[in-house]
Design an enzyme around this catalytic site. Structure first.
Site, PDB file in Angstrom:
ATOM      1  CG  HIS A 141       4.524  -5.296   3.224  1.00  0.00           C
ATOM      2  ND1 HIS A 141       2.981  -4.232   3.092  1.00  0.00           N
ATOM      3  CD2 HIS A 141       4.834  -6.119   4.094  1.00  0.00           C
ATOM      4  CE1 HIS A 141       3.737  -3.497   4.442  1.00  0.00           C
ATOM      5  NE2 HIS A 141       4.309  -4.690   4.937  1.00  0.00           N
ATOM      6  CG  ASP A 178       1.878  -2.267   1.869  1.00  0.00           C
ATOM      7  OD1 ASP A 178       2.615  -1.690   2.136  1.00  0.00           O
ATOM      8  OD2 ASP A 178       0.894  -2.939   1.681  1.00  0.00           O
ATOM      9  CG  HIS A 179       6.079   1.169   5.314  1.00  0.00           C
ATOM     10  ND1 HIS A 179       5.694  -0.083   5.976  1.00  0.00           N
ATOM     11  CD2 HIS A 179       7.029   0.399   4.836  1.00  0.00           C
ATOM     12  CE1 HIS A 179       6.472  -0.814   6.589  1.00  0.00           C
ATOM     13  NE2 HIS A 179       7.245  -0.964   5.478  1.00  0.00           N
TER      14      HIS A 179
END
Length: 493
Positions: free
Chosen positions: A241, A178-179
């Site tokens: 996110h 999950d960047h």
């Protein structure tokens, strides 16, 4: 002591957009900083019949915006090898095994292997099974697999996907990217909370009125239309996110700052999410879809989008955490396409003083909130990185009227520009075997269980779309969501 990391990367989907925009530049930056030196190699796989020489040029082109030294780029690209590959063909895995063993010996990689599945999730299980059955995994080094979202489209599909991966890899070998967890200010949440007693002592329902999380995007769906129309904002942004940010904001202090202890606390926080009954969804969650204007296409007018699509491009919601620390505190979340601007911010709104001793006679419109503005701690994640604190102070001049003042801190622009990009941070963590900033299966499971009820209700009830104009902060119902609790969004747009 050398900081060099030793590994063979195999990128399934090596010709794709993700590889060229994110992975190759991030690996190159690790190379520039000495984390990757002589003992690394990369195999790119996809269906296209490329040569190694063509692949080297693709890698070099992906680095053009970095304006790096040409000789350094050439040296870096020489570590890349290409194999035309059909992920369903056993023979291709036999060829892949031979190339992997050749490179392992050539670069002295010690059997360390990282597999990056930059492909559609329906191929994850197939790839994992073949990696095991064709003995591409090694026994003398580490084996790690990196998974991109979407990790399923509901709990059941996510569990099926996880079960398929678990047949080949242990949980501690699976890195779900999950960047957002690689962003500087998201990682700063723990430092703010647990490194400052002034905040951690106030970080509870005695002092906090509400918390607001906003992930705002200015553009529309762009090239992601096909994927997005099968996903929507709830699945695309909230399930991963926003739920990850929420868990970092609400978890209790871990015993130690380690992967296992942090994971324990994040899971406990997500387990405490108050599940909504279907009939409660309409009151607590809002969906939207952007309309056309004279200069901007509406969502239904975008290329490859059905003119009757009911996909949500905006979500706002009220989330409750049913534990001792957070009982009674609403967490308001929102995200969407074609909003007023592109930014991510977190606003922690503190309770007002019970009595305002400075103003004994208040206007009627201030009587309900005693005339004092709430203190607000804002964490700016992007594009500005830093903090803001709003507090009340005496107005200059006669009398003791109060006015809100703002204390600001932004990261130095040069330092921020030179700090690692999210994928660079996360790839470095994977090389170190550190999964602290990755999503674990239990976190995924609890997030999907919460989201599934909302999505199912929406699937069963037709919306009135479109319902907001591009350039705004979403439909009016998003403001009404807070107003029904006596609150308002800190950022109005």
């Amino acid at each position: 002591m050398s900081k060099e990391k030793i590994a063979l990367f195999t990128i399934f989907g090596g010709t794709g957009d993700l590889a060229q925009r994110k992975l190759y530049p991030s690996l190159f930056k690790l190379y520039q900083k000495g984390y990757l030196q002589d003992h690394f190699a990369v195999i790119g796989t996809a269906r296209r019949p490329w040569t190694d020489e063509h692949y080297h040029q693709v890698v070099a082109d992906a680095l053009a915006s970095l304006h790096a030294d040409a000789d350094q780029v050439t040296a870096f690209a020489s570590h890349f090898y290409y194999q035309s590959h059909d992920v369903t063909d056993v023979q291709h895995y036999i060829t892949l095994k031979r190339l992997s063993e050749k490179l392992d010996a050539q670069y002295e990689l010690q059997g360390n292997r990282i597999f990056y599945l930059a492909m559609a999730p329906n191929f994850f299980g197939t790839i994992a099974r073949h990696l095991k059955s064709e003995h591409i995994l090694t026994e003398n080094g580490f084996n790690r697999v990196i998974i991109e979202k979407p990790f399923g489209h509901d709990f059941e599909s996510a569990k099926t996907l996880n079960d398929e991966l678990a047949e080949t890899f242990d949980e501690n070998q699976i890195y779900r990217i999950d960047h957002y967890l690689g962003k500087e200010m998201i990682q700063n949440i723990a430092a703010i909370r647990f490194g400052n007693n002034i905040w951690e002592s106030l970080w509870n329902n005695r002092y906090i009125s509400n918390v607001q999380i906003t992930l705002s995007e200015k553009l529309g769906v762009e090239e992601r239309a096909v994927y997005y129309d099968n996903s929507g904002a709830l699945r695309d942004m909230v399930q991963n996110h926003i739920m990850q940010i929420l868990s970092l904001l609400t978890m209790d202090q871990p015993v130690e700052f380690t992967e296992d202890d942090i994971n324990i606390e994040k899971v406990k926080a997500l387990r405490s999410l108050r599940p909504y009954q279907p009939e409660e969804v309409a009151k607590n969650f809002v969906r939207g879809q952007y309309a056309p204007t004279e200069t901007v296409k509406g969502y239904r007018q975008e290329d490859k989008i059905s003119p009757a699509s009911n996909t949500d491009t905006f979500v706002a919601g009220k989330v409750m955490i049913d534990n001792y620390r957070w009982s009674g505190v609403p967490f308001y979340i929102r995200t969407g396409k074609r909003l007023a601007d592109k930014f991510t911010r977190i606003d922690i709104v503190f309770k007002r003083p019970v009595i305002n001793i400075f103003n004994h006679e208040l206007p009627d419109n201030q009587a309900a909130d005693n005339g004092l503005a709430p203190n607000v701690l804002t964490i700016n994640v992007e594009p500005t990185e830093g903090f803001e604190l709003r507090m009340n102070a005496k107005n200059v001049g006669q009398g003791f009227a109060t006015t809100p003042v703002q204390l600001n801190f932004d990261h130095d622009a040069t330092a921020a520009a030179n700090s690692p990009e999210a994928y660079e941070r996360l790839l470095h963590d994977i090389l170190n075997g550190d999964a602290t900033n990755f999503t674990h299966w239990q976190e995924v499971a609890y997030s999907w269980k919460f989201i599934d009820v909302i999505q199912q209700y929406w699937d069963d009830h037709q919306p009135s779309f479109p319902n907001y104009k591009p350039g705004t902060m979403g439909p009016q119902a998003a403001a009404d969501l807070l107003a029904q609790d006596g609150h308002r969004w800190v950022y109005q747009g």
